[in-house]
Structure formats: structure tokens, C-alpha cells
Design a protein around this motif. Structure first.
Motif, PDB file in Angstrom:
ATOM      1  N   THR A 521       0.833  -1.202   0.000  1.00 34.36           N
ATOM      2  CA  THR A 521       0.000   0.000   0.000  1.00 34.36           C
ATOM      3  C   THR A 521       0.865   1.247   0.000  1.00 34.36           C
ATOM      4  O   THR A 521       1.999   1.248   0.470  1.00 34.36           O
ATOM      5  CB  THR A 521      -0.928   0.044   1.233  1.00 34.36           C
ATOM      6  N   ALA A 522       0.315   2.309  -0.547  1.00 28.73           N
ATOM      7  CA  ALA A 522       0.997   3.606  -0.557  1.00 28.73           C
ATOM      8  C   ALA A 522      -0.009   4.703  -0.300  1.00 28.73           C
ATOM      9  O   ALA A 522      -1.197   4.580  -0.649  1.00 28.73           O
ATOM     10  CB  ALA A 522       1.699   3.838  -1.889  1.00 28.73           C
ATOM     11  N   ARG A 532      -4.875   6.589  -1.601  1.00 28.47           N
ATOM     12  CA  ARG A 532      -4.378   5.324  -1.046  1.00 28.47           C
ATOM     13  C   ARG A 532      -4.445   4.253  -2.130  1.00 28.47           C
ATOM     14  O   ARG A 532      -5.522   3.947  -2.655  1.00 28.47           O
ATOM     15  CB  ARG A 532      -5.202   4.900   0.160  1.00 28.47           C
ATOM     16  N   ALA A 533      -3.290   3.724  -2.481  1.00 26.43           N
ATOM     17  CA  ALA A 533      -3.184   2.700  -3.510  1.00 26.43           C
ATOM     18  C   ALA A 533      -2.878   1.356  -2.865  1.00 26.43           C
ATOM     19  O   ALA A 533      -2.122   1.275  -1.892  1.00 26.43           O
ATOM     20  CB  ALA A 533      -2.095   3.064  -4.507  1.00 26.43           C
ATOM     21  N   LEU A 619      -4.104  -3.540  -9.135  1.00 23.18           N
ATOM     22  CA  LEU A 619      -3.882  -2.256  -8.486  1.00 23.18           C
ATOM     23  C   LEU A 619      -5.226  -1.587  -8.281  1.00 23.18           C
ATOM     24  O   LEU A 619      -6.024  -1.456  -9.226  1.00 23.18           O
ATOM     25  CB  LEU A 619      -2.982  -1.366  -9.347  1.00 23.18           C
ATOM     26  N   TYR A 620      -5.473  -1.162  -7.046  1.00 21.22           N
ATOM     27  CA  TYR A 620      -6.705  -0.478  -6.681  1.00 21.22           C
ATOM     28  C   TYR A 620      -6.323   0.856  -6.029  1.00 21.22           C
ATOM     29  O   TYR A 620      -5.435   0.898  -5.179  1.00 21.22           O
ATOM     30  CB  TYR A 620      -7.527  -1.319  -5.696  1.00 21.22           C
ATOM     31  N   VAL A 621      -7.020   1.914  -6.408  1.00 18.37           N
ATOM     32  CA  VAL A 621      -6.666   3.237  -5.910  1.00 18.37           C
ATOM     33  C   VAL A 621      -7.931   3.969  -5.477  1.00 18.37           C
ATOM     34  O   VAL A 621      -8.921   4.010  -6.215  1.00 18.37           O
ATOM     35  CB  VAL A 621      -5.918   4.065  -6.972  1.00 18.37           C
ATOM     36  N   ALA A 622      -7.861   4.561  -4.277  1.00 16.91           N
ATOM     37  CA  ALA A 622      -8.985   5.324  -3.734  1.00 16.91           C
ATOM     38  C   ALA A 622      -8.504   6.691  -3.294  1.00 16.91           C
ATOM     39  O   ALA A 622      -7.340   6.879  -2.923  1.00 16.91           O
ATOM     40  CB  ALA A 622      -9.597   4.579  -2.552  1.00 16.91           C
ATOM     41  N   ALA A 623      -9.397   7.665  -3.337  1.00 11.89           N
ATOM     42  CA  ALA A 623      -9.158   8.978  -2.734  1.00 11.89           C
ATOM     43  C   ALA A 623     -10.021   9.045  -1.480  1.00 11.89           C
ATOM     44  O   ALA A 623     -11.225   8.758  -1.530  1.00 11.89           O
ATOM     45  CB  ALA A 623      -9.524  10.096  -3.692  1.00 11.89           C
ATOM     46  N   ASP A 655       1.738  14.712  -8.302  1.00  8.90           N
ATOM     47  CA  ASP A 655       2.513  13.803  -7.459  1.00  8.90           C
ATOM     48  C   ASP A 655       2.560  12.428  -8.107  1.00  8.90           C
ATOM     49  O   ASP A 655       1.616  12.011  -8.803  1.00  8.90           O
ATOM     50  CB  ASP A 655       1.894  13.676  -6.066  1.00  8.90           C
ATOM     51  N   ARG A 656       3.657  11.738  -7.866  1.00  6.33           N
ATOM     52  CA  ARG A 656       3.808  10.383  -8.394  1.00  6.33           C
ATOM     53  C   ARG A 656       3.203   9.382  -7.413  1.00  6.33           C
ATOM     54  O   ARG A 656       3.361   9.508  -6.200  1.00  6.33           O
ATOM     55  CB  ARG A 656       5.290  10.073  -8.594  1.00  6.33           C
ATOM     56  N   LEU A 657       2.517   8.398  -7.943  1.00  4.43           N
ATOM     57  CA  LEU A 657       1.989   7.313  -7.133  1.00  4.43           C
ATOM     58  C   LEU A 657       3.058   6.222  -7.044  1.00  4.43           C
ATOM     59  O   LEU A 657       3.407   5.612  -8.054  1.00  4.43           O
ATOM     60  CB  LEU A 657       0.711   6.756  -7.761  1.00  4.43           C
TER      61      LEU A 657
END
Length: 671
Positions: A521-522, A532-533, A619-623, A655-657
């Protein structure tokens, strides 16, 4: 009798209105409130509330010791005058009765009760600060009995964490009055403290693991910084040559620590809700006062008072202490799930440490200079806190500070799949305006307002954590947990970590399914938002992926809303928690609860979950947002031949993920 505060001074204290008189009046109120609960000889104070694991006798000693610390600051701050004479007599009487082996109010000896070692340090510290008004006036026989009671600390075993300083404080006092002490104990304390120093002013509170450490919480300030400098203060001229330079070393570290710590205080004075022993609440102000008391010169004196007064006023404005003047086992109100097993009814009185500023004379700049603004008062910020593995984001519009946590889980060497989940350390995010949902089943109102069946306990098998969490959820609805985590990166506004998806929640033995998938996670922070990835590395075995938002609490049930790929909760004060799907098939949901947070009776969490089992390599990404006016979420776009992803924020920042590399942008086609 109602609590009457002194008049506010908005010229001297434009942020809080508080002056030294407010602190003195509050201290007097708190000390008056515990008096009816004292035994006739004043040696034990039995406050109402649940008994700790150490028993009622120990809890009575705790009631004396922790309120004596407050009394000592009040007495010494008034130089034994100003109406504190009776207070000194009261606690001197308690010393005489508590250390008398023949008294029915005798204190438990340290050989009988380990918790007595903790309380002994508060008594020793208080005796040092009140020497002219208590210790020097004691009968010689009473002084000898005090020395005898303290002496069981010499050479005794203590847990390998902040407890080493309880022994050192007691032995420093014994050495100063001609009592027994053991150089090896003091050398051991200094050596262990060095081994826990993580740089940048931060200490791990003990650690049986190689760096990077993972034991970070308020103990770094209210114990690991406070006691070393007080040890040097008590030692004074009795310190030996081996201790030369300790005060300078500890002072420089406190300077660095406070430079970071100021970024973890909300504009309303709220400390960060993270870590154990949170029922000590405004003890979090203690290291700031220590900065002034020991000359760390980290912050402007007016900023120190703005933080200290703001923090204590944050709680008093929320009816804490309560109408009877007592501190409850809770945050703003009684809340049993906040307790650790060692917490008794007098445990909250470690909040006494926040009154250390009373030791500064009334004409000290910390009391006479105008209050200065906090970082969050001045503007939005993102700050990297390297030692604990946190990225902090503060927003001026609502005064909230949030952290993304990719470094602290309080797990030591050898903790494996069965290690119990800890909601105070293992969440992905913490803030000054919310706390995690804690255990305890209760009726849950749904989005339609109807009350549905109770959900399983949030932190036990069958339910588990939801808010500020990432988990694989099996067909029975059981989520995985995070502990132990492994740091990967900490760079500017971004941090990353990974962990094995683990079960169960209660620490019971199990045969793990092999291989268990990794969740990498990042987090990237900007204003009120966190991107949040999550990448699933390994076979999730039919489990769905769930990403939880913030637990927003209120006195009334929050307003819940869901739409495709988006959900929100909002309390009656306008605080919102939002989740928005940015990449991957994620559907939105909300869950409400009752009695599960320390902030208010009702709470709700917005979350995202895959409609089908998570994909290996997906890969799953949320704000995720927390704020009163969080604004619009960012966009996520693929950028570059290596599959790198970038976050486009509404204000134009890019910004870079950090988890985007080598993950195909067509992994989940967007419809």
C-alpha cells in the motif's frame, strides 16, 4: 459547586484566552475533587470506576501518586504559599501513612505489585520538586520509611521499555537523600535508551527488533523525553562522571522532537489520537512544557503556551473533567474500550504531567509572551516524520491534522501471523478529529435510518477493523489484519509499506494458508485528501478487497450517502469523511455504529470494496478525505512507458503514485 474560570485575556492569549490563573484554578479544582475519595490517613485515593488488573490496593496508590504529581507542581509553582500549605500537609500525611507497614493504609510494596514501580517514580519526582515544603519537614522516621519503601526498586527487574526510567528516577532521588542506589541500574537505563533512539528526536518505547523500530506513540514525549531530563534535574550535583553530558544530549533531542511534534497538534488543541494509554489525554502537552523547563529552545515560549493551553482547554471545553471535577477513563467521556488492562480509575491522572509549566515562574516568557500560532494556524502543510514512518497533513480551513501511517504498528521481533491486531497502532491513518472504532457490538442503523442487527465485534474474529484500514475480506465477512508491517518508502508527501494478509484478529494460534498474499500500500497526502493505492501480490483466494475511510463521529447519527464509486458521511458539525474510487472496480458503502469511538456516541465509515474477489497483481486506488470543506478529489492518470501513475490535484500540483510502476493501466478497463 460550578467551576468558575478566571476571565480570559485575548490580548495575551489570542488563541485560547488562557493565562496562568486558568491552570492554577483547574489544578485546584482537580485536587479538591479527589479529596473526598481519600482514605482517612490520605495515603490511598480510591476513585470510582473499574478496577485495573493490578487490583484495588494498587489503584489506591495510583490515586495518591498521580494526583501528588499534580499537587507537587501546584505547590512548587506557588513556592509553598498561595493556599498550597494545606495541600502539602495532606500529601505529607499520606506519605507517613502509606509507608508505615503497620498502617491499614500502607502502600503495596514493589515486591508485591509491579505497578507500584510506576507510581514510585511520580512520588519521587514530586518529592524532589517539593523538597522545602514536604521532604525537609518530614519526621526523620517518616523519611526513613520512604527510603525503605523506595529501596525495593534498587536492582529490581523492570520491563524493557519506558519503565527503565521509573527505576532511574527513584534511584536518582534515593542518591540525592543518601539512600541506596545501584550504578549498574542507571547505566543500564542510559544504554537501553540509546538503543531505542531512532534519530530526529524520536524514541521507540522499547523494541525487541532491529531498526527501523515500530513502537511509536505519545510515550515518546510524555515518558522517553520527560524522564531523562528530570533524572538529570534530580541528580544535580550527585551525578557521577559517567553522566557528564547527558543533559545536553537529551535537551538537543527534545529540541528536534518538538520541532516535529508541533505539526501533530490540531488548531483546536487536539492531540493526535494514536497509541495506547490515550486516557492520559492532555499529558501530551508535557513535552512542550519540558522544552521550556529544561531549556530546549525548540519553540517560541508563546507557542509553547498556545499548545499547552489549547490542549487542556480542548478537553475542558468538552466537559472534561466532569461535573464532579474528576477525570474519567475515556477521551471526552467515559469510554471503556479505550482502556488497557493496566488502566484503573486513577490512571487518567497522568494528565498531571501537563501541569509541569507551573514550575516556571510567573514572569517566565512562556507565561508573559503573547501566544504564537501553530503550523496548522498558518496554512496547509505536508510534513514527513521519518522516524515513525508518518506523513502528516494539516489544513488551515478546518484545523485538522491527519497522518498516513506506514511505520508504526507496535510489533516486536517474533510476532507472526497470530499476533493480535491493535486498533491504536495498526490503522493506515489517524487524526486529531477522529479515533478508530473500537470493540463492542451494538445496534447499527442503516442508510435508511432503520436499526439493523448487531454487527460482529470490530476487533475480534468475525468483524474486524473497517475504518482507515485495508483488508482482504472472506466470504464470511472476516477481514485480514496488518501486523507486522514492513516499511518500503517515505518520500515527501508519499509513504509505502507492505504486509502479509493475516488472520485471525485475536492472536490465537493458526495454520496459515501458504502462501498468504502480500498487500502493498501507498499513501500520498495533499490537503484534506489521501490517495491510497493497494496492490495485491499473491492469490487472494476468493477474498474481496476493502478500503476503509474515516470514522466520523457525532452526538447524532451522521448523514450517510452513497453513489457509484463514491460514499460520504457527515456529522452535525459539518465534519465529513469521503471515499472515491479512482482505479479498479470498487463499489461504495457506508456502515454506522453506536458507542464505538471515543469522540461521540454515533459514528459512521464510508468505504470501498471490490464487487468480486480481488485480482492477484491488481492495483486499486482510492481517494479518501477528512475535513469540513475537503474540496474535489484528484484525478489519477497513467503517465509514461513504465506504467507510472500520477496524481493530478485540483490546484494543479502533480505527485507520483509510488506503486504504479509495471502495473498495466488497462488492468481494469474503465467503463
Amino acid at each position: 459547586m460550578p467551576y468558575l474560570r478566571p476571565a480570559e485575556d485575548r490580548e495575551l492569549s489570542p488563541y485560547t484566552g488562557w493565562t496562568r490563573a486558568h491552570w492554577e484554578r483547574l489544578a485546584d479544582r482537580m485536587l479538591d475533587a479527589v479529596r473526598p475519595h481519600a482514605t482517612p490517613g490520605q495515603a490511598l485515593i480510591h476513585l470510582p470506576g473499574p478496577v485495573s488488573s493490578s487490583g484495588r490496593h494498587s489503584d489506591g496508590l495510583e490515586g495518591y501518586a498521580r494526583t501528588f504529581l499534580l499537587a507537587a507542581f501546584r505547590i512548587a509553582g506557588a513556592r509553598g504559599a498561595g493556599g498550597t500549605e494545606a495541600l502539602a500537609e495532606r500529601y505529607a500525611a499520606g506519605l507517613a501513612a502509606g509507608t508505615d507497614p503497620a498502617s491499614p493504609e500502607r502502600w503495596p510494596r514493589m515486591s508485591e505489585c509491579g505497578q507500584a514501580k510506576v507510581e514510585a517514580a511520580s512520588i519521587a519526582l514530586g518529592l524532589h520538586e517539593t523538597r522545602p515544603w514536604i521532604w525537609d519537614r518530614l519526621d526523620d522516621r517518616v523519611r526513613q520509611r520512604v527510603v525503605d519503601w523506595f529501596s525495593e526498586m534498587v536492582g529490581t527487574e523492570v520491563p524493557d521499555n519506558n519503565w527503565v526510567w521509573f527505576r532511574a528516577i527513584v534511584e536518582a532521588f534515593l542518591r540525592s537523600v543518601g539512600g541506596p542506589w545501584k550504578p549498574a541500574d542507571l547505566a543500564h537505563t542510559v544504554a537501553r535508551t540509546e538503543s531505542w533512539y531512532a534519530g530526529g528526536g524520536w524514541y521507540s518505547d522499547g523494541a525487541d527488533t532491529p531498526p527501523p523500530f515500530r513502537n511509536y506513540d505519545h510515550y515518546s514525549g510524555w515518558a522517553m523525553h520527560l524522564y531523562p531530563l528530570w533524572y538529570c534535574r534530580i541528580s544535580g550535583d550527585s551525578a557521577d562522571a559517567a553522566e557528564a553530558g547527558l543533559a545536553d544530549r537529551y535537551r538537543a533531542r527534545l529540541r528536534d522532537y518538538l520541532t516535529d511534534l508541533q505539526y501533530l497538534v490540531g488548531a483546536d488543541g487536539a492531540p493526535l489520537y494514536q497509541g495506547r494509554s490515550l486516557t492520559y489525554r492532555y499529558a501530551a502537552a508535557a513535552p512542550f512544557w519540558a522544552g521550556e523547563l529544561f531549556g530546549a529552545d525548540a519553540l517560541a515560549p508563546g507557542l509553547t503556551r498556545r499548545i499547552g493551553s489549547g490542549m487542556v482547554r480542548h478537553f475542558t471545553d468538552r466537559a472534561d473533567p466532569d461535573d464532579s471535577g474528576l477525570l474519567s477513563l475515556g477521551w471526552y467521556r467515559p469510554h471503556p474500550p479505550i482502556r488497557q488492562n493496566y488502566s484503573g480509575p486513577a490512571s487518567p491522572y497522568w494528565a498531571s504531567k501537563s501541569f509541569a509549566g507551573l514550575l516556571l515562574p510567573a514572569d517566565h516568557p512562556a507565561w508573559t509572551e503573547a501566544e504564537q500560532p501553530l503550523p496548522v494556524d498558518l496554512g496547509d502543510f505536508v510534513r514527513t516524520l521519518h522516524a515513525p514512518g508518518w506523513v502528516a497533513s494539516g489544513t488551515r480551513a478546518d484545523g485538522i491534522v491527519r497522518i498516513a501511517n506506514h511505520g508504526a504498528d507496535h510489533a516486536d521481533r517474533g510476532q507472526v501471523s497470530g499476533a493480535a491486531y491493535d486498533p491504536f497502532y495498526c490503522r493506515w491513518a489517524y487524526s486529531t478529529a477522529t479515533g478508530p472504532e473500537l470493540g463492542g457490538p451494538g445496534p447499527v442503523p442503516g442508510p435508511d435510518g432503520a436499526v439493523h442487527a448487531s454487527t460482529p465485534d470490530l476487533d475480534l474474529p468475525g468483524g474486524g477493523p473497517l475504518d482507515s484500514h485495508v483488508a482482504l475480506v472472506d466470504a464470511q465477512g472476516r477481514p485480514t489484519h496488518r501486523r507486522p508491517l514492513e516499511r518500503l518508502a517515505l518520500d515527501g508527501p508519499a509513504a509505502a509499506s507492505r504486509h502479509r494478509a493475516r488472520r485471525p484478529q485475536d492472536g490465537s494460534p493458526q495454520q496459515p494458508r501458504e502462501p498468504e498474499p502480500w498487500l502493498t500500500t501507498a499513501s500520498v497526502l495533499h490537503g484534506a485528501w489521501e490517495v491510497r493505492a493497494v496492490r495485491v501480490d499473491g492469490d487472494p483466494a476468493g477474498a474481496a478487497l476493502r478500503i476503509g475511510g474515516w470514522a466520523v463521529a457525532g452526538d447524532r447519527p451522521p448523514v450517510l450517502r452513497t453513489a457509484e464509486g463514491r460514499a460520504s458521511v457527515r456529522n452535525q458539525d459539518g465534519l465529513q469523511g469521503l471515499v472515491v474510487a479512482l482505479h479498479g472496480p470498487l463499489r461504495a458503502g457506508v456502515r454506522a455504529s453506536v458507542g464505538r469511538t471515543s469522540f461521540a456516541e454515533h459514528a459512521a465509515v464510508a468505504y470501498l470494496e471490490t464487487p468480486d474477489p480481488a485480482r492477484a497483481g491488481g492495483l486499486y486506488v482510492a481517494a479518501i478525505a477528512l475535513g469540513r470543506e475537503p474540496g474535489e478529489p484528484p484525478e489519477l492518470v497513467a503517465d509514461g512507458p513504465q506504467g507510472e501513475w500520477r496524481i493530478h490535484w485540483p490546484d494543479g500540483q502533480l505527485d507520483r503514485l509510488p506503486l504504479g510502476a509495471n502495473v498495466s493501466p488497462t488492468e481494469f478497463p474503465q467503463e
